[in-house]
Scaffold this motif. Structure first.
Motif, PDB file in Angstrom:
ATOM      1  N   ILE A 133       0.852  -1.203   0.000  1.00  0.00           N
ATOM      2  CA  ILE A 133       0.000   0.000   0.000  1.00  0.00           C
ATOM      3  C   ILE A 133       0.884   1.249   0.000  1.00  0.00           C
ATOM      4  CG2 ILE A 133      -1.746   1.311   1.276  1.00  0.00           C
ATOM      5  CD1 ILE A 133      -2.851  -1.351   2.337  1.00  0.00           C
ATOM      6  N   SER A 134       1.953   1.232   0.818  1.00  0.00           N
ATOM      7  CA  SER A 134       2.808   2.430   0.896  1.00  0.00           C
ATOM      8  C   SER A 134       3.494   2.689  -0.433  1.00  0.00           C
ATOM      9  CB  SER A 134       3.873   2.288   1.991  1.00  0.00           C
ATOM     10  OG  SER A 134       3.542   1.319   2.921  1.00  0.00           O
ATOM     11  N   LYS A 135       3.970   1.617  -1.077  1.00  0.00           N
ATOM     12  CA  LYS A 135       4.650   1.815  -2.370  1.00  0.00           C
ATOM     13  C   LYS A 135       3.667   2.343  -3.419  1.00  0.00           C
ATOM     14  CE  LYS A 135       6.487  -2.282  -2.460  1.00  0.00           C
ATOM     15  NZ  LYS A 135       7.045  -3.454  -3.136  1.00  0.00           N
ATOM     16  N   ILE A 189      -3.715   3.949   6.625  1.00  0.00           N
ATOM     17  CA  ILE A 189      -3.991   5.233   7.298  1.00  0.00           C
ATOM     18  C   ILE A 189      -3.126   6.331   6.668  1.00  0.00           C
ATOM     19  CG2 ILE A 189      -3.797   6.479   9.503  1.00  0.00           C
ATOM     20  CD1 ILE A 189      -4.496   3.798  10.902  1.00  0.00           C
ATOM     21  N   ASN A 190      -1.882   5.988   6.395  1.00  0.00           N
ATOM     22  CA  ASN A 190      -0.964   6.960   5.800  1.00  0.00           C
ATOM     23  C   ASN A 190      -1.450   7.416   4.421  1.00  0.00           C
ATOM     24  OD1 ASN A 190       1.733   8.284   6.077  1.00  0.00           O
ATOM     25  ND2 ASN A 190       2.026   7.251   4.114  1.00  0.00           N
ATOM     26  N   ALA A 191      -1.935   6.461   3.625  1.00  0.00           N
ATOM     27  CA  ALA A 191      -2.417   6.785   2.277  1.00  0.00           C
ATOM     28  C   ALA A 191      -3.637   7.696   2.346  1.00  0.00           C
ATOM     29  CB  ALA A 191      -2.737   5.502   1.512  1.00  0.00           C
ATOM     30  N   VAL A 192      -4.522   7.406   3.315  1.00  0.00           N
ATOM     31  CA  VAL A 192      -5.724   8.235   3.482  1.00  0.00           C
ATOM     32  C   VAL A 192      -5.311   9.630   3.939  1.00  0.00           C
ATOM     33  CG1 VAL A 192      -7.796   8.559   4.907  1.00  0.00           C
ATOM     34  CG2 VAL A 192      -7.274   6.289   3.956  1.00  0.00           C
ATOM     35  N   TYR A 193      -4.467   9.669   4.952  1.00  0.00           N
ATOM     36  CA  TYR A 193      -4.049  10.942   5.564  1.00  0.00           C
ATOM     37  C   TYR A 193      -3.371  11.847   4.535  1.00  0.00           C
ATOM     38  CZ  TYR A 193      -1.143  13.904   8.663  1.00  0.00           C
ATOM     39  OH  TYR A 193      -0.522  14.940   9.287  1.00  0.00           O
ATOM     40  N   ASN A 194      -2.520  11.247   3.714  1.00  0.00           N
ATOM     41  CA  ASN A 194      -1.748  12.046   2.758  1.00  0.00           C
ATOM     42  C   ASN A 194      -2.381  12.135   1.371  1.00  0.00           C
ATOM     43  OD1 ASN A 194       0.575  12.990   4.327  1.00  0.00           O
ATOM     44  ND2 ASN A 194       0.877  10.816   4.666  1.00  0.00           N
ATOM     45  N   LYS A 195      -3.652  11.716   1.330  1.00  0.00           N
ATOM     46  CA  LYS A 195      -4.485  11.892   0.139  1.00  0.00           C
ATOM     47  C   LYS A 195      -3.907  11.259  -1.128  1.00  0.00           C
ATOM     48  CE  LYS A 195      -7.607  15.617   1.285  1.00  0.00           C
ATOM     49  NZ  LYS A 195      -8.727  14.753   1.001  1.00  0.00           N
ATOM     50  N   ALA A 196      -3.558  10.005  -1.027  1.00  0.00           N
ATOM     51  CA  ALA A 196      -3.121   9.266  -2.217  1.00  0.00           C
ATOM     52  C   ALA A 196      -4.361   8.845  -3.017  1.00  0.00           C
ATOM     53  CB  ALA A 196      -2.329   8.040  -1.792  1.00  0.00           C
ATOM     54  N   CYS A 207     -11.365  -0.756   7.889  1.00  0.00           N
ATOM     55  CA  CYS A 207     -11.170   0.094   6.706  1.00  0.00           C
ATOM     56  C   CYS A 207     -11.961   1.392   6.844  1.00  0.00           C
ATOM     57  CB  CYS A 207     -11.596  -0.645   5.439  1.00  0.00           C
ATOM     58  SG  CYS A 207     -10.566  -2.075   5.111  1.00  0.00           S
ATOM     59  N   LYS A 208     -13.165   1.247   7.387  1.00  0.00           N
ATOM     60  CA  LYS A 208     -14.015   2.419   7.584  1.00  0.00           C
ATOM     61  C   LYS A 208     -13.340   3.374   8.566  1.00  0.00           C
ATOM     62  CE  LYS A 208     -18.723   3.099   8.971  1.00  0.00           C
ATOM     63  NZ  LYS A 208     -19.813   2.388   9.617  1.00  0.00           N
ATOM     64  N   ALA A 209     -12.851   2.806   9.666  1.00  0.00           N
ATOM     65  CA  ALA A 209     -12.222   3.644  10.702  1.00  0.00           C
ATOM     66  C   ALA A 209     -10.949   4.304  10.191  1.00  0.00           C
ATOM     67  CB  ALA A 209     -11.913   2.787  11.934  1.00  0.00           C
ATOM     68  N   CYS A 210     -10.301   3.672   9.220  1.00  0.00           N
ATOM     69  CA  CYS A 210      -9.070   4.257   8.649  1.00  0.00           C
ATOM     70  C   CYS A 210      -9.404   5.403   7.681  1.00  0.00           C
ATOM     71  CB  CYS A 210      -8.255   3.199   7.902  1.00  0.00           C
ATOM     72  SG  CYS A 210      -7.495   2.001   8.998  1.00  0.00           S
ATOM     73  N   SER A 253     -11.214   6.243  -9.917  1.00  0.00           N
ATOM     74  CA  SER A 253     -11.845   7.110  -8.907  1.00  0.00           C
ATOM     75  C   SER A 253     -10.786   7.719  -8.000  1.00  0.00           C
ATOM     76  CB  SER A 253     -12.821   6.301  -8.048  1.00  0.00           C
ATOM     77  OG  SER A 253     -13.748   5.640  -8.864  1.00  0.00           O
ATOM     78  N   PRO A 254     -10.977   8.979  -7.601  1.00  0.00           N
ATOM     79  CA  PRO A 254     -10.009   9.579  -6.673  1.00  0.00           C
ATOM     80  C   PRO A 254     -10.150   9.003  -5.261  1.00  0.00           C
ATOM     81  CG  PRO A 254     -11.826  11.092  -7.111  1.00  0.00           C
ATOM     82  CD  PRO A 254     -12.067   9.889  -7.976  1.00  0.00           C
ATOM     83  N   GLY A 255      -9.106   9.201  -4.452  1.00  0.00           N
ATOM     84  CA  GLY A 255      -9.152   8.748  -3.054  1.00  0.00           C
ATOM     85  C   GLY A 255      -8.555   7.358  -2.871  1.00  0.00           C
ATOM     86  N   VAL A 256      -8.714   6.851  -1.669  1.00  0.00           N
ATOM     87  CA  VAL A 256      -8.230   5.496  -1.363  1.00  0.00           C
ATOM     88  C   VAL A 256      -9.448   4.576  -1.373  1.00  0.00           C
ATOM     89  CG1 VAL A 256      -7.058   4.028   0.314  1.00  0.00           C
ATOM     90  CG2 VAL A 256      -6.310   6.400   0.003  1.00  0.00           C
ATOM     91  N   ASN A 257      -9.592   3.861  -2.475  1.00  0.00           N
ATOM     92  CA  ASN A 257     -10.761   2.996  -2.649  1.00  0.00           C
ATOM     93  C   ASN A 257     -10.376   1.551  -2.355  1.00  0.00           C
ATOM     94  OD1 ASN A 257     -12.892   4.889  -3.801  1.00  0.00           O
ATOM     95  ND2 ASN A 257     -11.062   5.353  -5.028  1.00  0.00           N
ATOM     96  N   ILE A 258     -11.183   0.932  -1.517  1.00  0.00           N
ATOM     97  CA  ILE A 258     -10.846  -0.433  -1.100  1.00  0.00           C
ATOM     98  C   ILE A 258     -11.838  -1.431  -1.692  1.00  0.00           C
ATOM     99  CG2 ILE A 258     -10.664  -2.002   0.893  1.00  0.00           C
ATOM    100  CD1 ILE A 258      -9.588   0.295   2.493  1.00  0.00           C
ATOM    101  N   VAL A 259     -11.295  -2.495  -2.254  1.00  0.00           N
ATOM    102  CA  VAL A 259     -12.143  -3.608  -2.672  1.00  0.00           C
ATOM    103  C   VAL A 259     -11.677  -4.840  -1.897  1.00  0.00           C
ATOM    104  CG1 VAL A 259     -12.816  -5.137  -4.571  1.00  0.00           C
ATOM    105  CG2 VAL A 259     -12.632  -2.658  -4.959  1.00  0.00           C
ATOM    106  N   ILE A 260     -12.570  -5.385  -1.116  1.00  0.00           N
ATOM    107  CA  ILE A 260     -12.247  -6.602  -0.359  1.00  0.00           C
ATOM    108  C   ILE A 260     -12.698  -7.785  -1.201  1.00  0.00           C
ATOM    109  CG2 ILE A 260     -12.719  -7.933   1.747  1.00  0.00           C
ATOM    110  CD1 ILE A 260     -13.275  -5.209   3.144  1.00  0.00           C
ATOM    111  N   SER A 261     -11.720  -8.619  -1.566  1.00  0.00           N
ATOM    112  CA  SER A 261     -12.026  -9.802  -2.366  1.00  0.00           C
ATOM    113  C   SER A 261     -12.164 -10.967  -1.391  1.00  0.00           C
ATOM    114  CB  SER A 261     -10.881 -10.035  -3.354  1.00  0.00           C
ATOM    115  OG  SER A 261     -11.053 -11.259  -4.007  1.00  0.00           O
ATOM    116  N   ARG A 262     -13.406 -11.390  -1.169  1.00  0.00           N
ATOM    117  CA  ARG A 262     -13.633 -12.342  -0.072  1.00  0.00           C
ATOM    118  C   ARG A 262     -14.085 -13.706  -0.571  1.00  0.00           C
ATOM    119  NH1 ARG A 262     -16.513  -9.533   4.271  1.00  0.00           N
ATOM    120  NH2 ARG A 262     -14.414  -9.109   5.034  1.00  0.00           N
ATOM    121  N   ARG A 263     -13.268 -14.687  -0.347  1.00  0.00           N
ATOM    122  CA  ARG A 263     -13.616 -16.094  -0.556  1.00  0.00           C
ATOM    123  C   ARG A 263     -12.539 -16.922   0.125  1.00  0.00           C
ATOM    124  NH1 ARG A 263     -16.427 -20.069  -3.680  1.00  0.00           N
ATOM    125  NH2 ARG A 263     -17.946 -18.559  -4.413  1.00  0.00           N
ATOM    126  N   PRO A 264     -12.944 -17.864   1.004  1.00  0.00           N
ATOM    127  CA  PRO A 264     -11.930 -18.633   1.732  1.00  0.00           C
ATOM    128  C   PRO A 264     -11.041 -19.442   0.805  1.00  0.00           C
ATOM    129  CG  PRO A 264     -14.117 -18.985   2.668  1.00  0.00           C
ATOM    130  CD  PRO A 264     -14.310 -18.222   1.394  1.00  0.00           C
TER     131      PRO A 264
END
Ligand SMILES: Cc1ncc(C[n+]2csc(CCOP(=O)(O)OP(=O)(O)O)c2C)c(N)n1
Length: 542
Positions: free
Chosen positions: A396-398, A428-435, A476-479, A505-516
């Motif tokens: 995420i940081s890179k 949190i860093n990506a959100v804070y620094n508006k990546a 993710c919401k809290a971040c 889309s602008p901002g930090v957009n999260i997609v959770i890919s969920r399957r065990p």
């Protein structure tokens, strides 16, 4: 574990022997974060110890939890792979200054040859760096005995003690004589601000205290007999550290041997050994730490610095026979690897990551910063969609660093265990620094790569019991993520459409890919069949 009840001897993996040693030493808690080749230390303890055995969220937290137990007067073992020690090193460097209360052993398994790691660093440097003692066993019996000795030394010196193994010790079976299980320490939590609070007013005094202990540590090593010369008056010698001793024994008839199993070493012993030799080989996994010392006293030392043994990769009997003994492998016994089918690691059939990668490839991000886990295999054919992988939590940081340079449609992929380990601060860093990035969290309900250990997101503990459950969406919401979507990666077309939209889309957009993971699904189905689910297990140390 294969047991011979008659003489109380069992065949144990090196890692299991460490676990057994910790139980015999009277631990009250074991903490760890999975990582090859150290994982089985905690797996064994979780199965055979009635007390606490925890998968922590990362190695730093594992060590700090063990330190807490030690402050309560109890004995604790914390285990991890070599790179995990980088994560835990902040706590390690300062706990060495402060000192511990109950015995604290840090078991670190190195991976020379990097069979399943991002590098092949040598943990002995950390012991030297932190100025703490380090044991290095050559087989399972030593692994068990040295674990117990490490606890004794820890309590005697007030220091955390490291136990360094390598893959060939951790993952090899050899006989171990079982011993009695000691009583645990009584609970004794006392306030000791001068030695528990690392503030500037205490630091220099604590550092001085640590430096003063160094002489004691060397003396302890001299009296322990753990570093010893095995001499028949030969003029050729081997200095063998840890597993190097197992290899050296194969050539025992030709060489005198100085066995090294404990650090800090007494340099006088090395000097005495090398001075009378016409030729000395140093067999040590990792960096030429002992060779450097030996070369101070003799110019007849051969090893990695002198260039005879490679700095890269692991030692092995073949390296020794070729270089140390000068034996040539007969031509007709070498394997013609050209005719072998190459089988690079690949994602398993049905792996949810593979389906996600199909969609991601079609969505065509400019760059995908990967992380460490099964999903790193997305860098290989047929996907070739992961463009970088460095260390746990770095994806995420890179991605943010790249996107901040004006690159559009940058993605990061990270597994659920890795996200919990060290991905959250990066988010949190990506959100804070508006990546402006797309973050894909690959939630397969397990730490699949290291053997399907549970995570806080599954709410199942190392002992297979019900623990607290953490919600990925809520984190993710809290971040402060811009958007959070959950998809089933098996729905490839739907996923592709969403990924395209989120990449633009602008901002930090999260997609959770969920399957065990398919293996977890299978295991859960079996558990359901047996209806064991999450009941407390009845487990006893053998
Ligand atoms: C600092 C550090 N600790 C531990 C490891 C071992 N390790 C490699 S990947 C990984 C986690 C894999 O789990 P996850 O992120 O959920 O991905 P999955 O394999 O399930 O796809 C671990 C623990 C490591 N490489 N580095």
């Amino acid at each position: 574990m294969r047991e011979n009840q008659d003489n109380n001897e069992v065949l144990l993996l090196g890692d299991y022997a460490i676990g057994r040693g910790a139980i015999e030493a009277g631990i009250s808690i074991a903490t760890s974060y999975p990582g090859t080749p150290a994982t089985e230390i905690l797996t064994y303890i979780a199965k055979h110890f009635e007390g606490d055995a925890e998968w922590s969220v990362n190695e730093k937290v594992a060590l700090e939890t063990a330190i807490g137990a030690s402050y309560a007067g109890k004995r604790a073992i914390c285990s991890m792979k070599h790179v995990g020690l980088n994560v835990a090193s902040d706590a390690l460097m300062t706990i060495a200054y402060l000192g511990i209360k109950g015995g604290l052993v840090l078991a670190v398994a190195d991976d020379p040859g990097a069979y399943s790691s991002q590098n092949e660093q040598d943990s002995r440097f950390y012991a030297k760096f932190a100025k703490i003692p380090c044991f290095e066993p050559c087989d399972s019996q030593e692994a068990k005995d040295m674990t117990i000795a490490a606890f004794d030394l820890s309590e005697e010196t007030g220091l955390p003690v490291m136990l360094r193994t390598v893959t060939r010790v951790s993952h090899a079976e050899s006989p171990v004589k079982l011993g009695r299980i000691r009583e645990q320490n009584p609970l004794k939590l006392e306030k000791d601000p001068a030695n528990m609070i690392a503030v500037p007013s205490n630091v220099l005094r604590c550092h001085e205290k640590l430096i003063k202990k160094q002489e004691l540590l060397i003396k302890w090593g001299q009296n322990s007999g753990l570093n010893k010369i095995n001499s028949s008056g030969r003029k050729k010698g081997i200095i063998a550290c840890g597993i190097g001793y197992a290899y050296a024994k194969e050539y025992g008839d030709n060489f005198d041997i100085l066995k090294i199993s404990y650090y800090p070493v007494d340099e006088a012993l090395i000097k005495k050994f090398v001075k009378k030799m016409d030729e000395v080989w140093v067999l040590e996994e990792g960096e030429p730490i002992i060779e450097e010392i030996a070369r101070k006293y003799s110019n007849k030392v051969k090893g990695k610095i002198s260039g005879e043994i490679s700095m890269i990769g692991e030692l092995g009997p073949d390296v020794l026979s070729k270089y140390v003994c000068g034996w040539k492998i007969p031509e007709n016994t070498t394997l013609d690897t050209g005719t072998l089918l190459k089988r690079p690691p690949a994602l398993c059939p049905g792996c949810p990551h593979s389906k996600l990668y199909e969609a991601l490839k079609s969505a065509n991000p400019t760059f995908t910063a990967g992380d460490i886990g099964c999903y790193t295999l997305g860098a290989s054919p047929p996907y070739q969609i992961v463009d970088t992988c460095l260390c746990m939590g770095a994806g995420i940081s890179k991605a943010a660093g790249i996107a901040k340079q004006g690159v559009k449609r940058v993605a990061a992929v990270i597994g659920d265990s890795t996200f919990i380990h060290s991905g959250i601060p990066a988010l949190i860093n990506a959100v804070y620094n508006k990546a402006n990035i797309l973050v894909l969290i690959l939630d397969n309900s397990s730490t699949a790569m290291t053997g399907h250990q549970p995570t806080p997101l599954t709410g199942i503990t190392a002992k297979g019991r019900e623990g607290g459950k953490v919600s990925l969406e809520e984190i993710c919401k809290a971040c402060g993520a811009t958007s959070i979507e959950v998809i089933d990666p098996y729905e490839v077309n739907k996923t592709e459409t969403l990924l395209r939209e989120k990449l633009d889309s602008p901002g930090v957009n999260i997609v959770i890919s969920r399957r065990p993971c398919v293996f977890v699904t299978r295991r859960l189905a079996k558990l359901k069949q047996k209806s064991i689910s999450c009941k407390p297990a009845e487990q006893k140390a053998p």
